[in-house]
Design a protein around this motif. Structure first.
Motif, PDB file in Angstrom:
ATOM      1  N   ILE A 190      77.007  16.525  19.337  1.00 21.71           N
ATOM      2  CA  ILE A 190      76.331  16.752  18.116  1.00 21.71           C
ATOM      3  C   ILE A 190      76.144  18.099  18.157  1.00 21.71           C
ATOM      4  O   ILE A 190      75.229  18.741  18.586  1.00 21.71           O
ATOM      5  CB  ILE A 190      75.324  15.580  17.865  1.00 21.71           C
ATOM      6  CG1 ILE A 190      75.803  14.367  17.853  1.00 21.71           C
ATOM      7  CG2 ILE A 190      74.480  16.104  16.409  1.00 21.71           C
ATOM      8  CD1 ILE A 190      74.565  13.213  17.878  1.00 21.71           C
ATOM      9  N   PRO A 191      76.646  18.922  16.947  1.00 22.27           N
ATOM     10  CA  PRO A 191      76.356  20.240  16.820  1.00 22.27           C
ATOM     11  C   PRO A 191      74.928  20.565  16.518  1.00 22.27           C
ATOM     12  O   PRO A 191      74.090  21.467  16.689  1.00 22.27           O
ATOM     13  CB  PRO A 191      77.302  20.833  16.092  1.00 22.27           C
ATOM     14  CG  PRO A 191      77.707  19.693  15.195  1.00 22.27           C
ATOM     15  CD  PRO A 191      77.706  18.397  16.102  1.00 22.27           C
ATOM     16  N   GLN A 192      74.473  19.976  15.442  1.00 20.83           N
ATOM     17  CA  GLN A 192      73.095  20.132  14.753  1.00 20.83           C
ATOM     18  C   GLN A 192      72.489  18.588  14.621  1.00 20.83           C
ATOM     19  O   GLN A 192      73.137  17.710  14.019  1.00 20.83           O
ATOM     20  CB  GLN A 192      73.316  20.717  13.791  1.00 20.83           C
ATOM     21  CG  GLN A 192      71.804  21.386  13.080  1.00 20.83           C
ATOM     22  CD  GLN A 192      72.016  22.242  12.247  1.00 20.83           C
ATOM     23  OE1 GLN A 192      72.660  23.143  12.365  1.00 20.83           O
ATOM     24  NE2 GLN A 192      71.031  22.423  10.983  1.00 20.83           N
ATOM     25  N   LYS A 193      71.058  18.439  14.694  1.00 14.47           N
ATOM     26  CA  LYS A 193      70.401  17.469  14.277  1.00 14.47           C
ATOM     27  C   LYS A 193      68.938  17.655  14.072  1.00 14.47           C
ATOM     28  O   LYS A 193      68.400  18.646  14.560  1.00 14.47           O
ATOM     29  CB  LYS A 193      70.245  16.236  15.347  1.00 14.47           C
ATOM     30  CG  LYS A 193      69.764  14.937  14.866  1.00 14.47           C
ATOM     31  CD  LYS A 193      70.203  13.712  15.650  1.00 14.47           C
ATOM     32  CE  LYS A 193      69.771  12.181  15.372  1.00 14.47           C
ATOM     33  NZ  LYS A 193      70.170  11.265  16.116  1.00 14.47           N
ATOM     34  N   ILE A 194      68.252  16.860  12.996  1.00 16.43           N
ATOM     35  CA  ILE A 194      66.824  17.393  12.632  1.00 16.43           C
ATOM     36  C   ILE A 194      65.979  16.374  13.395  1.00 16.43           C
ATOM     37  O   ILE A 194      66.021  15.155  13.348  1.00 16.43           O
ATOM     38  CB  ILE A 194      66.837  17.018  11.110  1.00 16.43           C
ATOM     39  CG1 ILE A 194      67.664  17.905  10.308  1.00 16.43           C
ATOM     40  CG2 ILE A 194      65.319  17.417  10.726  1.00 16.43           C
ATOM     41  CD1 ILE A 194      67.505  19.524  10.568  1.00 16.43           C
ATOM     42  N   PHE A 195      64.780  16.892  14.311  1.00 14.40           N
ATOM     43  CA  PHE A 195      63.909  16.077  14.621  1.00 14.40           C
ATOM     44  C   PHE A 195      62.938  16.087  13.674  1.00 14.40           C
ATOM     45  O   PHE A 195      62.329  16.884  12.984  1.00 14.40           O
ATOM     46  CB  PHE A 195      63.323  17.126  15.899  1.00 14.40           C
ATOM     47  CG  PHE A 195      62.315  16.355  16.730  1.00 14.40           C
ATOM     48  CD1 PHE A 195      62.332  15.348  17.606  1.00 14.40           C
ATOM     49  CD2 PHE A 195      61.026  16.766  16.548  1.00 14.40           C
ATOM     50  CE1 PHE A 195      61.381  14.618  18.367  1.00 14.40           C
ATOM     51  CE2 PHE A 195      59.799  16.461  17.413  1.00 14.40           C
ATOM     52  CZ  PHE A 195      60.122  15.197  18.043  1.00 14.40           C
ATOM     53  N   ARG A 196      62.391  14.688  13.582  1.00  9.97           N
ATOM     54  CA  ARG A 196      61.276  14.173  12.800  1.00  9.97           C
ATOM     55  C   ARG A 196      61.424  14.837  11.223  1.00  9.97           C
ATOM     56  O   ARG A 196      60.585  15.597  10.677  1.00  9.97           O
ATOM     57  CB  ARG A 196      59.886  14.769  13.411  1.00  9.97           C
ATOM     58  CG  ARG A 196      59.507  14.155  14.407  1.00  9.97           C
ATOM     59  CD  ARG A 196      58.331  13.004  14.317  1.00  9.97           C
ATOM     60  NE  ARG A 196      58.503  11.892  15.476  1.00  9.97           N
ATOM     61  CZ  ARG A 196      57.442  11.166  15.725  1.00  9.97           C
ATOM     62  NH1 ARG A 196      56.299  11.291  15.070  1.00  9.97           N
ATOM     63  NH2 ARG A 196      57.566  10.219  16.603  1.00  9.97           N
TER      64      ARG A 196
END
Length: 452
Positions: A219-225
């Motif tokens: 996964i190249p990018q993901k948002i935390f919270r």
């Protein structure tokens, strides 16, 4: 006049050919040069079999920084698989984890003292963003304390066949980054160490046992919270993922690592046209000896290109086929004296594209007591293993694998292609009598021959 023109034409063509040969020669010479990897240690293996395609200084213990998180990932996925933990289980943040996660100079997502976070979001933060506080949180969930978790790491390493490692924490951080809460039992050693070979072994075992790790690692990018005050963009540190700055076709994972002690390290996994490779570089630099994020990806690309461009996957034996020269084996006490055999599985070996590789084969038989070099004993069922066919190159270097266990993959089981009944007592008696008199005749013949 015509002869003069012809001489000019021939001279022109000769000059043209000479110019082309000069231009082509450096490219050809360059292709023949051995691979030069600028790193203290490096390893390239086939992810399916563990066959070693390249190694450099593969057995020296060196710093690995956050690549130690591959062991944390293994133990977490194992705990999930054994239902000791679930993705929805929640963790309440300890003082240790809160202090580490506050450090914005390290790779982290904010974890607030006393708040709860589920396993899934902590795992995503570790696998995508190499979040250190989240990694320690998972270690505490699995073992109670990081100190106890380090002991689990050592036990699992031994179980997986690793031999050249020193584990001191779950995250890969150096001692000074752990806010004075470094696991006390490891106080004499500041950093995690592994050899390139053991790093490759760990990645190999992780992908074999838990291939789903790549679903998250890619996964190249993901948002935390997302939507909270702790909203954090987690950009994958593996910049070789296809959509990122050093995008590489087929890149699937796996784990980066960098500290002042370890330098710039990377375990990269990639797949093209069914070929799956694992590349490891420890303390990568450029040609001038300077380490950087870019250097570890440049050197990894060299390794992967070498594997994909210089080797072919050759199917030496096909499952279910009759192997020439090994069509049958003798059977003890069988209704027939021989039984047809066939390969129990396929054997695929990486071979250099630049040369044709021929293989020699040898068969080790297994009897009813599973002793080597003993004919199988009837009765036999169809598909029963009667021996193992070993394959080695006729010329050139031996095929190398990560461990002796993986080396067994350079052999295939040979199975009975048909059932074989046991001969009745009368047939066995007649064979015994025949063998007896045959022995007497042979002895007599030898004695008479000796007279002359």
């Amino acid at each position: 006049m015509r002869n003069r023109r012809m001489r000019k034409y021939i001279a022109f063509m000769f000059s043209l050919l000479l110019a082309v040969s000069v231009l082509v020669q450096p490219v050809s010479a360059q292709a023949e040069e051995p691979l030069q990897v600028h790193a203290k240690a490096a390893m390239l293996i086939d992810a399916d079999t563990g066959q070693v395609l390249y190694e450099k200084n593969a057995d020296e213990q060196l710093g690995i920084a956050s690549m130690v998180k591959m062991m944390t990932e293994y133990l977490l996925l194992e705990a999930i698989g054994e239902k000791k933990l679930s993705w929805d289980d929640e963790y309440t943040v300890s003082e240790y984890v809160a202090q580490v996660s506050k450090d914005t100079n390290l790779s982290n997502v904010p974890l607030r003292l006393g708040e709860t976070y589920n396993v899934r979001e902590l795992y995503d933060a570790m696998a995508i963003y190499s979040a250190n506080g989240a990694t320690i949180a998972l270690a505490e969930m699995i073992a109670g304390t990081e100190q106890k978790f380090v002991q689990l790491m050592k036990e699992k390493a031994k179980e997986l066949g690793l031999t050249n490692y020193t584990f001191v924490n779950s995250s890969g951080l150096s001692k000074e980054d752990l806010k004075g809460m470094h696991p006390s039992s490891n106080a004499s050693q500041d950093d995690n160490l592994m050899s390139a070979r053991d790093t490759a072994k760990l990645a190999y075992k992780l992908l074999k046992d838990y291939p789903e790790v790549l679903e998250t690692a890619s996964i190249p990018q993901k948002i935390f919270r997302e939507g909270t005050v702790d909203h954090t963009e987690m950009k994958n540190w593996n910049w070789m993922l296809p959509s990122l700055v050093y995008g590489y076709e087929g890149m699937t994972g796996l784990k980066t690592g960098s500290t002042d002690f370890a330098g710039y390290c990377f375990t990269g996994t990639a797949e093209r046209n069914g070929q799956k490779l694992i590349a490891v570089v420890l303390d990568a630099t450029d040609a001038n000896g300077k380490g950087s994020y870019e250097a570890r990806f440049v050197e990894t690309e060299k390794l992967l290109n070498y594997g994909f461009n210089q080797f072919d996957r050759q199917e030496v034996i096909k499952e279910g086929e009759t192997v020439k020269g090994f069509e049958t084996v003798e059977v003890s006490k069988g209704k027939e004296k021989e039984v047809a055999i066939q390969a129990g599985e396929s054997l695929v070996i990486y071979t250099p594209k630049a040369e044709k590789t021929n293989f020699k084969k040898s068969l080790s038989l297994k009897g009813s007591e599973k002793e080597e070099d003993e004919n199988p004993t009837a009765p036999l069922k169809k598909g029963e293993v009667v021996g193992f066919l070993q394959v080695t190159p006729e010329k050139g270097t031996e095929i190398n694998y990560l461990t002796a266990e993986e080396k067994k993959q350079a052999e295939v089981s040979m199975k009975a292609a048909e059932p074989m009944e046991k001969a009745n007592w009368f047939v066995l008696s007649m064979r015994a009598v025949g063998s007896f008199f045959s022995g007497i005749w042979t002895a007599a013949a030898d004695m008479v021959t000796g007279w002359f």
